[in-house]
Design a protein around this motif. Structure first.
Motif, mmCIF file in Angstrom:
data_model
loop_
_atom_site.group_PDB
_atom_site.id
_atom_site.type_symbol
_atom_site.label_atom_id
_atom_site.label_comp_id
_atom_site.label_asym_id
_atom_site.label_seq_id
_atom_site.Cartn_x
_atom_site.Cartn_y
_atom_site.Cartn_z
ATOM 1 N N ASP B 268 68.926 33.333 49.855
ATOM 2 C CA ASP B 268 67.492 33.501 49.926
ATOM 3 C C ASP B 268 66.984 32.324 50.777
ATOM 4 O O ASP B 268 67.396 31.199 50.553
ATOM 5 C CB ASP B 268 67.016 33.356 48.488
ATOM 6 C CG ASP B 268 65.592 33.760 48.301
ATOM 7 O OD1 ASP B 268 65.356 34.559 47.402
ATOM 8 O OD2 ASP B 268 64.734 33.250 49.025
ATOM 9 N N PRO B 269 66.126 32.577 51.757
ATOM 10 C CA PRO B 269 65.700 31.443 52.583
ATOM 11 C C PRO B 269 65.149 30.273 51.761
ATOM 12 O O PRO B 269 65.277 29.118 52.160
ATOM 13 C CB PRO B 269 64.631 32.051 53.483
ATOM 14 C CG PRO B 269 65.035 33.477 53.605
ATOM 15 C CD PRO B 269 65.611 33.851 52.260
ATOM 16 N N ALA B 270 64.570 30.569 50.609
ATOM 17 C CA ALA B 270 64.062 29.482 49.770
ATOM 18 C C ALA B 270 65.202 28.622 49.225
ATOM 19 O O ALA B 270 64.993 27.491 48.811
ATOM 20 C CB ALA B 270 63.241 30.056 48.619
ATOM 21 N N ARG B 272 67.780 27.743 51.000
ATOM 22 C CA ARG B 272 68.517 27.197 52.133
ATOM 23 C C ARG B 272 68.746 25.692 52.013
ATOM 24 O O ARG B 272 69.844 25.208 52.201
ATOM 25 C CB ARG B 272 67.775 27.512 53.424
ATOM 26 C CG ARG B 272 68.586 27.247 54.648
ATOM 27 C CD ARG B 272 68.014 27.969 55.836
ATOM 28 N NE ARG B 272 68.350 29.381 55.809
ATOM 29 C CZ ARG B 272 68.035 30.220 56.790
ATOM 30 N NH1 ARG B 272 67.375 29.786 57.835
ATOM 31 N NH2 ARG B 272 68.367 31.486 56.717
ATOM 32 N N LEU B 669 63.005 14.837 66.701
ATOM 33 C CA LEU B 669 61.548 14.906 66.564
ATOM 34 C C LEU B 669 61.107 15.461 65.219
ATOM 35 O O LEU B 669 60.159 14.971 64.617
ATOM 36 C CB LEU B 669 60.954 15.809 67.654
ATOM 37 C CG LEU B 669 60.940 15.305 69.080
ATOM 38 C CD1 LEU B 669 60.187 16.286 69.953
ATOM 39 C CD2 LEU B 669 60.286 13.928 69.176
ATOM 40 N N TYR B 670 61.761 16.514 64.796
ATOM 41 C CA TYR B 670 61.273 17.219 63.612
ATOM 42 C C TYR B 670 62.253 17.189 62.462
ATOM 43 O O TYR B 670 62.056 17.860 61.463
ATOM 44 C CB TYR B 670 60.977 18.685 63.936
ATOM 45 C CG TYR B 670 60.160 18.903 65.169
ATOM 46 C CD1 TYR B 670 58.838 18.485 65.211
ATOM 47 C CD2 TYR B 670 60.695 19.524 66.284
ATOM 48 C CE1 TYR B 670 58.074 18.688 66.336
ATOM 49 C CE2 TYR B 670 59.941 19.732 67.421
ATOM 50 C CZ TYR B 670 58.631 19.317 67.439
ATOM 51 O OH TYR B 670 57.882 19.529 68.561
ATOM 52 N N PRO B 675 61.145 14.555 54.291
ATOM 53 C CA PRO B 675 60.530 13.325 54.774
ATOM 54 C C PRO B 675 59.819 12.552 53.670
ATOM 55 O O PRO B 675 59.755 11.331 53.712
ATOM 56 C CB PRO B 675 59.543 13.810 55.832
ATOM 57 C CG PRO B 675 59.292 15.231 55.519
ATOM 58 C CD PRO B 675 60.537 15.752 54.880
ATOM 59 N N ALA B 676 59.293 13.283 52.702
ATOM 60 C CA ALA B 676 58.541 12.579 51.674
ATOM 61 C C ALA B 676 59.465 12.039 50.585
ATOM 62 O O ALA B 676 59.051 11.242 49.754
ATOM 63 C CB ALA B 676 57.500 13.509 51.067
ATOM 64 N N TYR B 678 60.915 13.596 48.035
ATOM 65 C CA TYR B 678 60.659 14.075 46.675
ATOM 66 C C TYR B 678 61.861 14.778 46.063
ATOM 67 O O TYR B 678 61.791 15.248 44.935
ATOM 68 C CB TYR B 678 59.479 15.058 46.655
ATOM 69 C CG TYR B 678 58.185 14.437 47.075
ATOM 70 C CD1 TYR B 678 57.719 13.295 46.426
ATOM 71 C CD2 TYR B 678 57.436 14.969 48.104
ATOM 72 C CE1 TYR B 678 56.520 12.722 46.816
ATOM 73 C CE2 TYR B 678 56.240 14.394 48.496
ATOM 74 C CZ TYR B 678 55.796 13.268 47.849
ATOM 75 O OH TYR B 678 54.626 12.704 48.230
ATOM 76 N N TRP B 683 60.737 22.466 52.036
ATOM 77 C CA TRP B 683 59.560 21.760 52.512
ATOM 78 C C TRP B 683 58.772 22.765 53.321
ATOM 79 O O TRP B 683 58.916 22.879 54.515
ATOM 80 C CB TRP B 683 59.968 20.556 53.344
ATOM 81 C CG TRP B 683 58.811 19.720 53.751
ATOM 82 C CD1 TRP B 683 57.782 19.283 52.955
ATOM 83 C CD2 TRP B 683 58.525 19.214 55.051
ATOM 84 N NE1 TRP B 683 56.904 18.537 53.669
ATOM 85 C CE2 TRP B 683 57.332 18.468 54.964
ATOM 86 C CE3 TRP B 683 59.168 19.298 56.275
ATOM 87 C CZ2 TRP B 683 56.769 17.830 56.052
ATOM 88 C CZ3 TRP B 683 58.606 18.652 57.362
ATOM 89 C CH2 TRP B 683 57.423 17.926 57.250
ATOM 90 N N ARG B 684 57.949 23.522 52.664
ATOM 91 C CA ARG B 684 57.236 24.598 53.320
ATOM 92 C C ARG B 684 56.012 24.077 54.048
ATOM 93 O O ARG B 684 55.385 23.134 53.619
ATOM 94 C CB ARG B 684 56.785 25.625 52.282
ATOM 95 C CG ARG B 684 57.918 26.487 51.831
ATOM 96 C CD ARG B 684 57.489 27.307 50.636
ATOM 97 N NE ARG B 684 58.614 28.084 50.188
ATOM 98 C CZ ARG B 684 58.971 29.232 50.742
ATOM 99 N NH1 ARG B 684 58.267 29.735 51.719
ATOM 100 N NH2 ARG B 684 60.023 29.874 50.304
ATOM 101 N N SER B 687 55.340 20.805 59.806
ATOM 102 C CA SER B 687 55.499 21.205 61.201
ATOM 103 C C SER B 687 56.967 21.204 61.601
ATOM 104 O O SER B 687 57.332 21.733 62.624
ATOM 105 C CB SER B 687 54.680 20.306 62.118
ATOM 106 O OG SER B 687 54.906 18.960 61.815
ATOM 107 N N SER B 689 59.139 22.928 60.448
ATOM 108 C CA SER B 689 59.678 24.281 60.409
ATOM 109 C C SER B 689 58.980 25.174 61.415
ATOM 110 O O SER B 689 59.249 26.349 61.463
ATOM 111 C CB SER B 689 59.530 24.866 59.006
ATOM 112 O OG SER B 689 58.159 24.917 58.668
ATOM 113 N N SER B 690 58.075 24.654 62.192
ATOM 114 C CA SER B 690 57.313 25.565 63.032
ATOM 115 C C SER B 690 57.483 25.295 64.533
ATOM 116 O O SER B 690 56.693 25.766 65.314
ATOM 117 C CB SER B 690 55.836 25.503 62.669
ATOM 118 O OG SER B 690 55.344 24.209 62.886
ATOM 119 N N PHE B 691 58.520 24.559 64.911
ATOM 120 C CA PHE B 691 58.720 24.397 66.346
ATOM 121 C C PHE B 691 59.242 25.711 66.914
ATOM 122 O O PHE B 691 59.875 26.499 66.214
ATOM 123 C CB PHE B 691 59.705 23.258 66.636
ATOM 124 C CG PHE B 691 61.120 23.617 66.330
ATOM 125 C CD1 PHE B 691 61.616 23.437 65.069
ATOM 126 C CD2 PHE B 691 61.938 24.181 67.295
ATOM 127 C CE1 PHE B 691 62.914 23.817 64.765
ATOM 128 C CE2 PHE B 691 63.223 24.562 67.003
ATOM 129 C CZ PHE B 691 63.718 24.376 65.732
#
Lengths: 286, 782, 163
Positions: B268-270, B272, B669-670, B675-676, B678, B683-684, B687, B689-691
């Motif tokens: 499931d992509p969640a 991943r 870069l991404y 990053p946080a 937690y 990490w939905r 950014s 995930s949106s390149f």
């Protein structure tokens, strides 16, 4: 990656849709563009037992950008704002915002009113509604039509003034005079990503001075809002890079960024100031 | 017509364009069961209870398993040597969970919907404990952390003290690379089918069929290792991200055997990020001793790797590569490196694309840039002074330890040739100049380079089979699965040239050819090098057979045989008797007139015994622009030079390097899975995930064919993920250049916050305000 | 079939098809699992990657972000409708010729998106390329090859109609 089971309803009229909402209350969700709801459901972050698909209600379509001011119907898609024939300032502004919103296949499905109802803090349409002082038109079986100003509509992250049985049937956007100047800026690390900060500036210039400036900021705090301090700096001053920088400087002090998404508060404040400064410059230079 | 060396079109192109290629996610079996896993929502805790009753209220549920049902099986055997104290990764967590997303229960049902519905009804009662999420600052807080002070990987040669004593100056840096999540286009899949008739287990997995993997699967189903058939399959955009055996692979095998039905699991992509196999977090303290003339006298590095919750071979392999490749193309006179591991409550780390090499390159190239700045000379000049001669200057191989046998630096990597081609092809010095000119006009733009040594190949064995079919077509079976690089097309080109047919008559497919007692290496697998060499050997053996058979049928001496476009005839004659290859195959079939003594017909096998790895050399360059008001970096262009040794298909090689470079840009870069910090598996909305392609720079590639590997007859150096290796370091140098601050970037991915802080501080200093030091990462390595 | 299943009709690649689905099945799942059209691929399934892009009434949409029932009485086009391995359509052939195929996983999504924009016939070459590259992701390094394939196919198609 499969949604929890639900019952599917396809109302043919607005009355029917509103009546279904009344019947199911918190168990029911309206499905319009589905670009936020469907992935939330397949990830089981949302699990409505009743899905009310309003896409077959014909008269919720039909967007006209020709007049002074626009009433955006519930099924106006983002992409509908892109290819406009009208040349009035509001239509141009709507087109500019629409084309910056995510990948094209999402824009062909996602709706303006759905974005408003979702109240994502970084959504362009929510920012626009706040900046323009739009009126959100709600309808329910119990209370009929209710109108709420955008400033009062957005309550918190993905929370609005609408009750479970209320549907956003349209959003009324006031027109802009032909001489208006507006500017938009979205600070994002990627071309189509959500903005880390986005700002819209709308102002008029009379006698070389900026009058009735409106500046709104989104994507930083829980809801988009007008920035009074920055607006006061613009008002009555001649448009210049200096005044844009001074107005932006107030932003870093004024805003209380949401945290916990990877960008710490101070940096996000700075990005907010940058978005505001660029929106003002975009407006001045337009 | 010769095929090798030409950019012929891929054989699988039309299938891909028609959507007809079949991927692991496309697998369906009659009567299949679907598996869904229940995962821990906390990063660390004690499992008090797992309430599974609710799952059985869902129609279609066949079984629900917890750790007890599978006798607390583990994915891998316990480690030996310095790692013996680390507890191995369980297939399903038992008494405790160690990362958010760890599987605790498995549901098997007739439909995917039912499996997911039932999984939701299972209640995990877990007492949450304080997790260790930041590695480096909480030593020993996790049971899987080796005792402090242990430095299980190390290597040294030369007199380091003398090197630093003689140095005219030293440079020292604390450098780090954040944990990164693999990005695969296709979800991970595991499927297994137990055939009770033949008592064999067929396994479909993204994992490579290692000996250890085969053994674990065989043990899991109580069958001999020879009963496990590992099906190779096309995979969508994985590129190493899914190479290692996972708990899900073991579970579907067990379930297929025990439940007697095919079992399939699709990620499931969640899930991943929960699956782990991320590139491990890396921190290093590194110093270099340099002479006044710029000679690198000594290199001294201590580093730490984040293992995540459980040790996976990929993380250790990453450490081994760091140790071996840190000196890169510039072997210093003295070298010392020591690395240690630390466990955290994050998903188990593994092996990312370019793993180990990217970290080694980052450390070394950052030090060289710092030294160049100290000397006030161009970075390329300092590099040129330190590049090793083209051959023979590599240092000794390690004599013991986990890196035994791995040379510490390139044996044949030709760094000079690469640098020369880079300058000739791309005029890098002009690009550097231009960036400097634009800076004088107020832009924050910069240019940077990095040189690297990659490692490719390996083995120990690979094999291929070639057969001529009755219609004249050539069938090739290799063990290498087509993973999107066009390797099967390259194999077809080689075989076509040896046999003498058009490459479009060659049909290449993958099969489970490795004898079960051997398996393949999980990481430095032979790749194209091994597959192509095996196919070459098989084709050459077959060519011999063709010559002998044709000689008999046509009455010509074997050495006088020629094959043109699939027609066998007498060499040097345009007319006369000839045979189609297909006719010959029929004539030589068992029982036919000219049958082969071996009883195989026109068939041959080739076995490639690899004697070692190759060390391709390369150079990456990048030009960047920085948005001064946000600190965001945009990469304008990337240049790559790579010594492929022998380019079988230059077009495919360039595409593979470009893909690697894009991966490197994204990572720099991404990247940063979390990053946080937690410990969140997903990490939905970030950014990262949106390149899209719109954010990626154009990449220009120049291939060098200079330092051909002596390890294989084709002279292939290999490419693998070489494109990734140097790009991040080149970008770091370019950002330094843009900011006018040599040595500024100390961490990958490059953090816009620190850039913005630096620019603001410089601006404040210039305008007479208080100058603030740039935010620098605190040293965490003791 | 479960009690909550819905019967629907769809014009799928030019054929009138009827199917019975649970409302919760996405269009992606229906295409792959009910019709066996596995050319449409599952990627991130949250609308970002674009590997599942198909055309619904000529418009490119993410099939993972739409329930199959919503496609009732629409015209759905998938990669299988564009041509087969031995009889590729012009856009597919352009992809092959330009070397725009890596692992092949994302190719159908790119193809359908580009087809939708080319068929619409209201965008210029550069706009189409820009829109496509900003919408779908490819991890095989084929950005430039994709751009050239789409450019070739657009130029071969009808000229842009005057506004």
């Amino acid at each position: 990656m499969r949604a929890a089971a639900f019952d599917y309803h396809v109302p043919k009229s607005l009355d029917e849709a509103v009546s279904l909402l009344a019947r199911y209350g918190p168990d029911g969700r309206l499905l319009a563009g589905g670009q936020s709801l469907v992935p939330a459901m397949t990830a089981r972050l949302a699990r409505p037992a009743q899905v009310i698909d309003i896409n077959r209600i014909r008269h919720l379509r039909g967007l006209s950008l020709a007049g002074d001011g626009v009433s955006v119907p519930a099924l106006a898609r983002h992409a509908d704002f892109e290819a406009h024939g009208a040349q009035n300032p509001l239509a141009v502004l709507l087109s500019r915002l629409a084309s910056s919103m995510g990948p094209l296949p999402v824009r062909t499905r996602g709706t303006f009113c759905g974005a408003v109802a979702n109240a994502d803090p970084a959504a362009e349409w929510c920012l626009l509604c706040v900046a323009l002082g739009a009126t959100i038109v709600l309808r329910s079986e119990a209370r009929g039509v209710r109108e709420v100003s955008a400033a009062n509509f957005f309550r918190s992250v993905e929370m609005t003034d609408a009750d479970d049985d209320e549907m956003v049937v349209s959003a009324r956007l006031p027109g802009l005079p032909p001489w208006v100047q507006w500017g938009f800026s979205k600070v994002s690390r990627t071309t189509v990503g959500f903005g880390e900060a986005l700002a819209l500036c709308i102002a008029e210039v009379e006698g070389g001075k900026l009058t009735s400036p409106r500046i709104a900021l989104g994507g930083v705090e829980a809801v988009p809002r007008r920035l009074g301090a920055a607006e006061r700096i613009l008002a009555g001053n001649a448009p210049s890079r200096t005044v844009a920088r001074e107005a932006a400087a107030t932003v870093a002090r004024d805003v209380e960024p949401l945290t916990g998404d990877g960008a710490p508060g101070n940096f996000r404040r700075r990005l907010a100031a940058t978005a505001v400064e660029r929106a003002i410059l975009d407006a001045i230079e337009r | 017509m010769k095929h090798v060396g030409r950019s012929v079109a891929r054989l699988d192109g039309p299938r891909h364009a028609a959507g007809k290629s079949r991927f692991l996610t496309d697998l369906e079996f009659p009567r299949q069961l679907h598996m869904h896993l229940v995962r821990s929502q906390v990063a660390r805790g004690t499992v008090r209870d797992v309430l599974t009753e609710g799952a059985f209220t869902v129609p279609g549920v066949v079984a629900v398993w917890t750790a007890e049902d599978i006798s607390h099986a583990t994915v891998r055997a316990p480690l030996e040597g310095p790692y013996a104290a680390l507890c191995p990764e369980p297939v399903l967590a038992g008494d405790s969970v160690h990362y958010r997303g760890e599987a605790v229960a498995a549901v098997f049902a007739h439909t995917a919907d039912a499996a997911e519905d039932a999984a939701e009804r299972i209640i995990l009662d877990i007492a949450e404990e304080e997790p260790v999420l930041h590695f480096g600052n909480a030593q020993g807080a996790h049971q899987n952390t080796p005792s402090p002070g242990a430095e299980p990987v190390s290597m040294a040669y030369g007199d380091l003290n003398l090197a630093f004593h003689n140095a005219d100056f030293t440079v020292e840096r604390c450098l780090s690379v954040a944990c990164d999540a693999p990005m695969a286009q296709e979800p991970r899949v595991a499927a297994a089918l137990w055939d009770g008739g033949s008592e064999t287990l067929r396994v479909w997995s993204a994992a490579r069929p290692t000996l250890e993997g085969r053994r674990r699967i065989a043990d899991a189903v109580g069958a001999p290792i020879s009963a496990v058939v590992w099906e190779q399959h096309w995979a969508g955009g994985h590129f190493g991200a899914q190479a290692e055996l996972c708990a899900e692979d073991v579970l579907v095998a067990m379930a297929a055997r025990r439940l007697g039905q095919p079992v399939r699991w699709v990620e499931d992509p969640a899930e991943r990020q929960a699956l782990g196999g991320h590139g491990p977090g890396f921190e290093a303290r590194a110093r270099a001793a340099v002479s006044a003339s710029g000679a690198l006298l000594g290199l001294d590095v201590r580093f730490c790797l984040d293992l995540g919750a459980y040790p996976r071979p990929g993380a250790f392999h990453c450490a081994d590569l760091i140790v071996s490749l840190l000196p890169g193309p510039y072997p210093p006179r003295a070298y010392r490196v020591a690395g240690q591991f630390q466990a955290t409550n994050r998903a188990p780390m593994g092996f990312r694309s370019g793993g180990g090499r990217m970290e080694a390159t980052f450390v070394r190239e950052r030090l060289l840039d710092a030294a160049a700045a100290e000397l006030g000379i161009a970075p390329s000049i300092l590099r040129a002074r330190n590049l090793s001669a083209p051959s023979g200057s590599g240092r000794d191989t390690a004599q013991d330890g986990p890196n035994k046998g791995l040379p510490t630096a390139s044996v044949r990597a030709d760094g000079h040739a690469v640098a020369q081609v880079a300058e000739e092809s791309f005029a890098l010095s002009v690009l550097r100049q231009r960036a400097a000119e634009r800076r004088t006009r107020g832009s924050f733009c910069g240019f940077g380079i990095a040189q690297y040594v990659d490692v490719c190949g390996g083995g120990p064995f690979d094999r291929a089979r070639v057969r001529i079919e009755a219609d004249g077509g050539v069938e090739v079976v290799v063990s290498l699965a087509e993973r999107g690089r066009g390797s099967h097309t390259a194999v077809a080109q080689i075989v076509a040239d040896v046999i003498g047919v058009d490459y479009r008559r060659v049909r290449v497919r993958s099969g489970d050819l490795s004898p079960s007692e051997i398996g393949v290496s999980p990481f430095l697998r032979g790749g194209l090098t091994a597959a192509a060499t095996s196919a070459l050997l098989a084709a050459e053996a077959l060519r011999e057979k063709i010559a002998r058979g044709a000689a008999q049928v046509l009455g010509i001496a074997p050495h006088n045989i020629a094959i043109r476009s699939g027609r066998v005839c007498e060499a040097g004659r345009n007319f006369g008797r000839s045979l189609e290859l297909g006719e010959l195959a029929s004539a030589m079939a068992p029982g036919a007139a000219a049958e082969c003594a071996d009883g195989h017909g026109l068939f041959a096998e080739g076995v490639h015994r690899s004697s070692g790895v190759s060390f391709p050399s390369g150079l990456a360059a990048a030009s960047v622009d920085i948005d001064a008001k946000t600190g965001f970096v945009r990469v304008q262009r990337v240049f790559l030079v790579h010594d492929v040794g022998n380019a079988i298909n230059p077009g495919l090689a360039e595409a593979q390097l470009t893909a690697g470079a894009h991966g490197g840009v994204v990572a720099a870069l991404y990247g940063a899975a979390d990053p946080a910090g937690y410990g969140e598996p997903g990490w939905r909305g970030g950014s990262s995930s949106s390149f899209t392609g719109a954010d990626l720079p154009p990449v220009e590639v120049a291939l060098v064919e200079r330092g051909s590997s002596a390890q294989n007859p084709l002279g292939i150096n290999g490419i693998g993920s070489a494109g990734v290796v140097g790009v991040g370091s080149a970008m770091a140098a370019a950002v330094d250049d843009a900011l006018g601050a040599p040595g500024f970037v100390e961490r990958l991915p490059i953090d816009p916050r620190t850039i913005w802080a630096k620019i603001s501080a410089d601006g404040a200093a210039q305008s007479g305000g208080h100058a603030r030091p740039a935010a620098a990462a605190a040293a965490k390595i003791p | 079939m479960t009690a909550g299943s819905v019967r629907m009709r769809v014009d799928l690649n030019g054929e009138d098809r009827t199917l019975v689905v649970e409302p919760r099945a996405t269009l992606l799942h229906a295409l792959r699992e009910v019709f066996g059209l596995t050319g449409t691929r599952a990627g991130c399934q949250e609308g970002h990657c674009g590997t599942c892009t198909v055309l619904v009434d000529g418009e490119p949409v993410r099939s993972c972000l739409m329930f199959a029932v919503q496609a009732h009485r629409t015209r759905v086009e998938t990669v299988e409708g564009c041509g087969d391995t031995d009889a590729l359509g012009p856009l597919q052939q352009a992809f092959v010729d330009a070397g725009a195929l890596g692992c092949g996983y994302c190719a159908p999504g790119f193809l359908m998106l580009a087809k939708g924009l080319i068929d619409r016939n209201d965008l210029g070459v550069d706009e189409i390329v820009e829109t496509v590259l900003a919408a779908n992701t490819c991890s095989c390094g084929n950005r430039d090859a994709l751009a050239s394939a789409i450019t070739t196919a657009r130029k071969a198609a009808a000229p842009v109609s005057p506004p």
